[in-house]
Design a protein around this motif. Structure first.
Motif, short mmCIF file in Angstrom:
data_model
loop_
_atom_site.label_atom_id
_atom_site.label_comp_id
_atom_site.label_asym_id
_atom_site.label_seq_id
_atom_site.Cartn_x
_atom_site.Cartn_y
_atom_site.Cartn_z
N VAL A 1 7.27 0.53 1.02
CA VAL A 1 8.22 0.62 2.14
C VAL A 1 9.18 -0.56 2.03
CG1 VAL A 1 6.62 1.84 3.66
CG2 VAL A 1 6.58 -0.66 3.61
N PRO A 2 10.28 -0.55 2.77
CA PRO A 2 11.25 -1.66 2.65
C PRO A 2 10.65 -3.03 2.93
CG PRO A 2 12.26 0.21 3.75
CD PRO A 2 10.82 0.55 3.61
N SER A 3 9.61 -3.10 3.76
CA SER A 3 9.04 -4.39 4.13
C SER A 3 7.87 -4.81 3.26
CB SER A 3 8.59 -4.36 5.60
OG SER A 3 7.73 -3.26 5.84
N GLY A 4 7.49 -4.01 2.26
CA GLY A 4 6.38 -4.39 1.40
C GLY A 4 5.63 -3.21 0.83
N ILE A 5 4.34 -3.40 0.59
CA ILE A 5 3.48 -2.35 0.05
C ILE A 5 2.27 -2.22 0.97
CG2 ILE A 5 2.10 -1.58 -1.91
CD1 ILE A 5 3.83 -3.49 -3.65
N ALA A 6 2.09 -1.06 1.57
CA ALA A 6 0.97 -0.82 2.47
C ALA A 6 -0.22 -0.29 1.66
CB ALA A 6 1.36 0.17 3.55
N VAL A 7 -1.39 -0.90 1.85
CA VAL A 7 -2.60 -0.52 1.13
C VAL A 7 -3.74 -0.41 2.14
CG1 VAL A 7 -4.22 -1.10 -0.69
CG2 VAL A 7 -1.82 -1.74 -0.94
N ALA A 8 -4.39 0.75 2.18
CA ALA A 8 -5.54 0.97 3.05
C ALA A 8 -6.81 0.92 2.22
CB ALA A 8 -5.43 2.31 3.76
N THR A 9 -7.81 0.14 2.65
CA THR A 9 -9.05 0.03 1.90
C THR A 9 -10.17 0.79 2.58
OG1 THR A 9 -9.98 -1.92 3.01
CG2 THR A 9 -8.33 -2.31 1.29
N ILE A 10 -11.27 1.01 1.83
CA ILE A 10 -12.43 1.68 2.41
C ILE A 10 -13.21 0.73 3.32
CG2 ILE A 10 -12.64 3.34 0.54
CD1 ILE A 10 -14.85 1.60 -0.65
N GLY A 11 -12.74 -0.48 3.48
CA GLY A 11 -13.28 -1.41 4.46
C GLY A 11 -12.62 -1.26 5.83
N GLY B 1 9.72 4.76 6.40
CA GLY B 1 10.28 3.47 6.06
C GLY B 1 10.07 2.42 7.14
N HIS B 2 9.98 2.85 8.39
CA HIS B 2 9.79 1.93 9.51
C HIS B 2 8.41 2.07 10.15
CE1 HIS B 2 14.07 1.13 9.22
NE2 HIS B 2 14.29 2.43 9.29
N ARG B 3 7.74 3.20 9.86
CA ARG B 3 6.42 3.46 10.41
C ARG B 3 5.55 4.10 9.34
NH1 ARG B 3 8.55 7.22 15.22
NH2 ARG B 3 9.83 7.85 13.43
N LEU B 4 4.23 3.94 9.52
CA LEU B 4 3.26 4.65 8.72
C LEU B 4 2.55 5.67 9.61
CD1 LEU B 4 1.55 1.69 6.81
CD2 LEU B 4 3.17 3.34 5.83
N PHE B 5 2.16 6.81 9.00
CA PHE B 5 1.46 7.86 9.71
C PHE B 5 0.20 8.19 8.92
CE2 PHE B 5 6.06 8.30 10.05
CZ PHE B 5 6.25 8.15 11.41
N ALA B 6 -0.96 7.96 9.51
CA ALA B 6 -2.20 8.06 8.76
C ALA B 6 -3.27 8.79 9.56
CB ALA B 6 -2.71 6.66 8.39
N GLY B 7 -4.21 9.42 8.83
CA GLY B 7 -5.40 9.99 9.43
C GLY B 7 -6.63 9.25 8.95
N THR B 8 -7.69 9.23 9.76
CA THR B 8 -8.90 8.50 9.39
C THR B 8 -10.12 9.41 9.38
OG1 THR B 8 -9.74 7.83 11.58
CG2 THR B 8 -7.91 6.55 10.66
N THR B 9 -11.15 8.94 8.70
CA THR B 9 -12.40 9.70 8.61
C THR B 9 -13.14 9.75 9.94
OG1 THR B 9 -13.54 7.70 7.88
CG2 THR B 9 -12.69 9.18 6.17
N LEU C 1 -2.79 8.18 13.48
CA LEU C 1 -2.18 6.93 13.89
C LEU C 1 -0.71 6.87 13.50
CD1 LEU C 1 -4.93 4.52 12.50
CD2 LEU C 1 -4.80 5.41 14.84
N THR C 2 0.10 6.32 14.38
CA THR C 2 1.44 5.88 14.02
C THR C 2 1.44 4.36 14.11
OG1 THR C 2 2.64 7.85 14.70
CG2 THR C 2 3.86 5.81 14.70
N ILE C 3 1.83 3.70 13.00
CA ILE C 3 1.72 2.26 12.87
C ILE C 3 3.10 1.71 12.53
CG2 ILE C 3 0.64 0.39 11.54
CD1 ILE C 3 -1.60 2.52 10.89
N THR C 4 3.54 0.73 13.31
CA THR C 4 4.87 0.17 13.09
C THR C 4 4.84 -0.85 11.96
OG1 THR C 4 4.54 -1.57 14.73
CG2 THR C 4 5.51 0.48 15.51
N LEU C 5 5.97 -0.99 11.30
CA LEU C 5 6.17 -1.94 10.22
C LEU C 5 7.23 -2.96 10.63
CD1 LEU C 5 6.27 0.66 7.31
CD2 LEU C 5 4.46 -1.02 7.67
N PRO C 6 7.12 -4.21 10.18
CA PRO C 6 6.14 -4.76 9.24
C PRO C 6 4.91 -5.39 9.91
CG PRO C 6 7.88 -6.35 9.60
CD PRO C 6 8.22 -5.15 10.44
N ASP C 7 4.81 -5.29 11.25
CA ASP C 7 3.75 -6.02 11.95
C ASP C 7 2.41 -5.29 11.96
OD1 ASP C 7 5.06 -4.10 13.47
OD2 ASP C 7 4.47 -5.01 15.36
#
Length: 297
Positions: A120-130, A161-169, A174-180
């Motif tokens: 994304v413009p503000s960096g690289i988002a990485v989700a871990t299994i933790g 680019g400004h938000r992430l949209f993710a599903g979880t187990t 979730l809608t998550i704002t960037l970069p915070d």
């Protein structure tokens, strides 16, 4: 052309017009996520057994340009303007020069990754299994922000680019704002989400493990609606002009009407489908668990 990675340690390049094989190249491990075709190169990563690596192959011949040992990689690769980003099974995230394979930086997040990194413009988002989401600096890999998530993100998040949209187990969208990395909203869906999410227009799409398709308005998550398809799924949905494609581990593929939520058509294959349907223009590609790639027009 279409590039496919296989469980018997190979990358295969197919002619998109007729499906004929152009080349077949053995690689040093199982390919768990699809190769990336960029310009004159095909980038691919392999799992740990016997040798976890990231490779650049020549698109024309399949011959290796470079090969770097990184440890096993099950998550999809990501690309910046100059680097290949690999999030490994054991925790390190590595940035490799696209032309030479030279390591630019490495950041150990302590736990492995199944979801693809998202540039994304503000960096690289990485989700871990933790159950943690990180935002890394694109130039150095330094951790800029982190967020504990309600469950594990194993499908690659969508982004505008400004938000992430993710599903979880644990059954959250979730809608998550960037970069915070602040959660803007959290919509429970009562079932695990294993596949990637998708965004089209003003709507977030996701499919749960038991086969429920969710449509969530980005600005009004309380107005979410769902349709129970009964197709167990580990792959995400594919929005198209007239609806949403969903494929399941039962081999079923359906097109759900955008307006009525009814099934417009339904077909079944003999093998599981664990990769989301791929649409390119007016062409549809399906990849099944028994090693068949099919194209439809």
């Amino acid at each position: 052309m279409v590039a496919v990675g296989t469980s018997d340690r190979a990358v295969v390049l197919l002619d998109r017009a007729n499906g004929q094989r152009i080349w077949h190249r053995h690689v040093p491990g199982t390919v768990a996520a699809g190769p990336l075709i960029v310009g004159a190169f095909v980038y691919v990563a392999t799992q740990a057994v016997p040798d976890g690596r990231v490779l650049a192959l020549r698109l024309k011949t399949g011959r290796p340009v470079w090969s770097v040992r990184t440890g096993g990689v099950s998550a999809p690769l990501a690309l910046t303007d100059s680097s290949v980003i690999a999030a490994t099974d054991r925790g390190p995230v590595v940035a490799l020069d696209r032309a030479s394979g030279e390591k630019r930086w490495e950041r150990n997040l302590g736990r492995g990754t199944r979801a693809g990194p998202v540039v994304v413009p503000s960096g690289i988002a990485v989700a871990t299994i933790g159950d943690t989401l990180y935002l890394l600096d694109v130039g150095t890999g330094a951790i800029r922000a982190r967020l504990a998530t309600p469950g594990t993100i194993v499908g690659t998040p969508a982004t505008d680019g400004h938000r992430l949209f993710a599903g979880t187990t644990a059954g959250h969208l979730l809608t998550i704002t960037l970069p915070d990395l602040t959660v803007l909203w959290d919509r429970p869906v009562r079932d695990a989400v294993y596949g990637a999410t998708a965004v089209a227009g003003d709507t977030l799409y996701a499919v749960t493990e038991r086969g429920t398709l969710w449509r969530v308005p980005l600005t009004a998550p309380e107005r979410a609606r769902s349709v129970a398809l009964g197709i167990p799924a580990t792959a995400g949905p594919t929005p198209v002009a007239n609806g949403v494609l969903v494929a399941g581990v039962t081999g079923d593929v359906v097109l759900v009407d955008a307006a009525t939520d009814s099934v417009r058509w339904h077909t079944r294959h003999r093998a599981p489908i664990e990769v989301a349907p791929i649409v390119n223009g007016r062409e549809l590609y399906l990849v099944t668990g028994n090693g068949i790639v099919e194209a439809y027009r």
